[in-house]
Design a protein around this motif. Sequence first.
Motif, short mmCIF file in Angstrom:
data_model
loop_
_atom_site.label_atom_id
_atom_site.label_comp_id
_atom_site.label_asym_id
_atom_site.label_seq_id
_atom_site.Cartn_x
_atom_site.Cartn_y
_atom_site.Cartn_z
N MET A 53 4.21 9.80 -2.40
CA MET A 53 3.66 8.50 -1.84
C MET A 53 4.62 7.68 -2.09
SD MET A 53 0.38 9.41 -1.40
CE MET A 53 -0.48 7.95 -0.80
N LYS A 54 4.65 6.70 -0.91
CA LYS A 54 5.85 5.67 -0.72
C LYS A 54 5.48 4.36 -0.39
CE LYS A 54 9.92 4.97 2.22
NZ LYS A 54 10.66 5.55 3.70
N GLU A 70 15.66 0.04 -3.71
CA GLU A 70 14.35 -0.75 -3.12
C GLU A 70 13.19 -0.11 -2.85
OE1 GLU A 70 16.63 -3.06 -0.49
OE2 GLU A 70 17.26 -4.51 -1.91
N THR A 71 13.02 1.22 -2.66
CA THR A 71 11.89 1.87 -2.29
C THR A 71 11.26 2.32 -3.50
OG1 THR A 71 12.83 2.38 -0.14
CG2 THR A 71 10.93 3.65 -0.63
N LEU A 72 10.04 2.13 -3.45
CA LEU A 72 9.15 2.63 -4.80
C LEU A 72 8.49 3.96 -4.12
CD1 LEU A 72 8.31 2.18 -7.67
CD2 LEU A 72 6.01 1.27 -6.61
N TYR A 73 8.45 4.94 -4.85
CA TYR A 73 8.10 6.44 -4.63
C TYR A 73 6.89 6.49 -5.75
CZ TYR A 73 11.23 7.55 -0.88
OH TYR A 73 12.07 7.67 0.16
N MET A 122 1.00 -1.22 -0.03
CA MET A 122 -0.16 -0.07 -0.13
C MET A 122 0.95 1.28 -0.02
SD MET A 122 -3.29 1.12 0.28
CE MET A 122 -4.07 2.71 0.64
N PHE A 123 0.58 2.31 -0.96
CA PHE A 123 1.19 3.59 -0.85
C PHE A 123 0.59 4.38 0.27
CE2 PHE A 123 2.26 2.44 -5.30
CZ PHE A 123 3.70 3.06 -5.22
N GLU A 124 1.66 5.03 0.93
CA GLU A 124 1.29 6.00 1.97
C GLU A 124 1.95 7.38 1.75
OE1 GLU A 124 -1.16 5.45 4.00
OE2 GLU A 124 -1.63 3.42 4.01
N PRO A 125 1.23 8.54 2.24
CA PRO A 125 1.85 9.87 1.82
C PRO A 125 3.03 10.11 2.93
CG PRO A 125 -0.05 10.13 2.98
CD PRO A 125 -0.14 8.64 2.63
N ILE A 126 4.24 10.51 2.66
CA ILE A 126 5.50 10.44 3.47
C ILE A 126 5.72 11.83 4.17
CG2 ILE A 126 6.62 8.61 2.08
CD1 ILE A 126 8.41 10.84 1.02
N ASN A 127 5.02 12.97 3.73
CA ASN A 127 5.26 14.09 4.18
C ASN A 127 3.89 14.97 3.93
OD1 ASN A 127 5.83 15.44 1.79
ND2 ASN A 127 7.89 14.91 2.12
#
Length: 285
Positions: A266-267, A244-247, A1-6
Amino acid sequence: MFEPINDTISLLGECPIWCDRTNQLFWTDIPGCQLRALDPISGDVRHWSLSEPLGPFALTADKNVLLMGLASGLGYYNLTNGHFTKIAASPGVTSTRINDGRCDRAGNFVFSTMYAGDPVQPVGGFHRLNAVTLEIETLGLPEVTIANSICFSLDGSTMYYADSMQGCIFCCDYPSLQNQRLFAKIDGPGAPDGSCIDEEGFLWNAEWGGSRVVRYTQDGTIEHIIESSSVQMTCPVFAGPSYETLYCTSAKVGLDTQTDSDGALMKSEILAYTGLPEVKFAGRL
């Protein structure tokens, strides 16, 4: 699941790029006329205000210089002093702007144009800034309404592209542009927006209005889906030292009802997949 990071919100966030030399994630807010950069360690976000909308951009041989596709044309932007050196005017018919783009495997900058007014018109096209001559070459692909999803296979022999209004991702042999064909047709409420390629050669596409990012195999089959709380997902990118991190950028324009995540960066932590370093523009500075 994508979540907002800031809490940094864009009207229309787009074109994220990871810089492996400065360990920053760059992206643009097109109508906000801003370039932004995230430091994932501190969470700090830098902002550069521009004189006009910024579409796609690319890294160059100098870590402090970007190749920028502003609405009116292409040029080099110095991140240190804010100086813009124009290379060429935006191609295409009047009232179009540069919209999407990425360097091919040889370091040429391939980009699209679209109609800047409302309603949009099918007068967009695909072009290439030659890294050797610094001249713009118009590619022999059909005119489109909203051109997106430009990316290239691992060996550079296939170009992917989309017309968001048709709901289709296409591909062709590259650089010959022969064998133009359908790659995938979006099944659902979303439309294809930006894309990137991972280390296995699979294509990741953000769906505008679809609240998700989809991973496709080389034959166009859906292999994986990551859902998002943001509706208008715009473009994915793998980032971080190991990619390894998808934004994914997102937008809040075009929504009657908005949430706190619409327009956010999103991250998603997806350690089973790994991306690739961004190809740098090979043109002389």
